[in-house]
Scaffold this active site. Structure first.
Site, mmCIF file in Angstrom:
data_model
loop_
_atom_site.group_PDB
_atom_site.id
_atom_site.type_symbol
_atom_site.label_atom_id
_atom_site.label_comp_id
_atom_site.label_asym_id
_atom_site.label_seq_id
_atom_site.Cartn_x
_atom_site.Cartn_y
_atom_site.Cartn_z
ATOM 1 N N ASP A 1 113.231 -5.008 -77.528
ATOM 2 C CA ASP A 1 112.053 -4.186 -77.860
ATOM 3 C C ASP A 1 110.832 -5.098 -78.004
ATOM 4 O OD1 ASP A 1 112.305 -3.785 -81.495
ATOM 5 O OD2 ASP A 1 113.024 -5.420 -80.205
ATOM 6 N N HIS B 1 113.869 -14.537 -85.331
ATOM 7 C CA HIS B 1 115.087 -13.732 -85.411
ATOM 8 C C HIS B 1 115.813 -13.674 -84.055
ATOM 9 C CE1 HIS B 1 113.709 -12.140 -89.292
ATOM 10 N NE2 HIS B 1 112.599 -11.725 -88.738
#
Ligand code: RIB
Ligand code: CA
Length: 303
Positions: A8, A238
């Protein structure tokens, strides 16, 4: 290693995608787009834009626009920016999406590369859950599913209990963790230890003006957000850490347990240990210095 990234994009997604392309042991054979940091149509546009910028020759298949059971979804654009890539706007449409939706693409690729495909999921898990439901052979065909998501002992980042990729579709995430897939969960327990600093991004821009300069450009927005929530020593990579868990699991410390995702209440989206579920590898720590220097070195290689 044949890899598909479900993404995303997303500022840390962009860095993860560049890292995956740079790592010599990865053959990035496709990307699938999911809602999350932005709307799914923007995710696929951003993935194609990044592929063109970085020089990735791989299809992008567009996936789910909504979480299971939801009739609408609104991205938190204060984290990754109005179009998902910091302050950049009017991101152009480059190329077009694969004719297949993400779940079909994932199932087809898993069948074509049965036992040899790794999927790195760095957004909400709706596409993965759809693929599990679409093809009974998908779970067994996939050699490894590495998820950026969850928080085992660490606090959440959307609520005190839940990490963003999981809470954005808690139902889909639970389908995935209930499956028999070979899962590695790279959650905040590990990823909050791998931050890049403003000085790191200056170095990237100086040593790799094109790709490093782009990453510096989009990181400013992300650094500002994390500063606003009290993380003042950089911004967590992340998704890039999840890519490194695909190639170098030996650099991580794991515990094994089943995971159940809370579906309601104050702790909705929490990734809870559950011994009745198939065990997964849960990253609790990593060699953070190695991880951040590898991210830097590989992106500098891209120029
Ligand atoms: O919680 C961090 C995750 O949520 C990362 O994948 C980031 O890109 C956002 O999607
Ligand atoms: Ca992401």
């Amino acid at each position: 290693m044949k890899l598909i990234i479900d993404t995303d994009p997303g500022i840390d997604d962009a860095i993860a995608i560049a890292l995956a392309h740079a790592l010599p042991q990865i053959d990035l054979i496709g990307m699938t787009a999911i809602f999350g940091n932005t709307f799914v149509q923007q995710s696929s546009r951003n993935a194609r834009y990044l592929a063109d910028l970085i020089g990735i020759d791989a299809p992008v298949a567009e996936g789910a626009a909504l979480p299971y059971g939801a009739s609408e979804y609104a991205p938190s654009d204060y984290v990754h920016g109005p179009e998902g890539l910091g302050d950049i706007t009017d991101i152009p449409q480059i190329g077009s999406n694969d004719s297949r939706d993400a779940a079909t693409f994932l199932c087809d690729m898993a069948a074509a590369h049965a036992g040899a495909l790794t999927i790195c999921a760095i957004g909400p898990l709706t596409n993965i859950a759809d693929a599990i439901k679409r093809d009974p052979a998908f779970a067994a065909n996939v050699a490894s599913l590495v998820i950026m998501g969850g928080a085992y002992e660490h606090a959440g980042n959307v609520s005190p209990y839940a990490e963003a990729n999981i809470i954005h579709d808690a139902a889909a995430a639970d389908v995935v963790f209930a499956s028999s897939m070979n899962i590695t969960m790279v959650g905040l327990d590990a990823t909050m230890k791998t931050l890049l600093t403003p000085t790191d991004f200056d170095t990237l821009a100086q040593k790799a003006p094109r790709i490093g300069g782009f990453m510096k450009r989009i990181s400013d927005f992300y650094l500002d957000f994390y500063r606003s929530v009290g993380v003042t020593n950089g911004c967590p990579m992340h998704d890039a850490l999840a890519v490194l868990a695909c190639t170098n699991p030996e650099k991580f410390t794991f515990v094994r347990n089943g995971i159940r995702v809370a579906q309601s209440g104050e702790d909705i989206g929490a990734t809870l240990g559950d011994t009745t579920r198939p065990p997964v590898k849960i990253a609790m720590d990593c060699d953070a210095d190695w991880a951040t220097s590898t991210m830097m070195d590989q992106i500098i290689e891209l120029g």
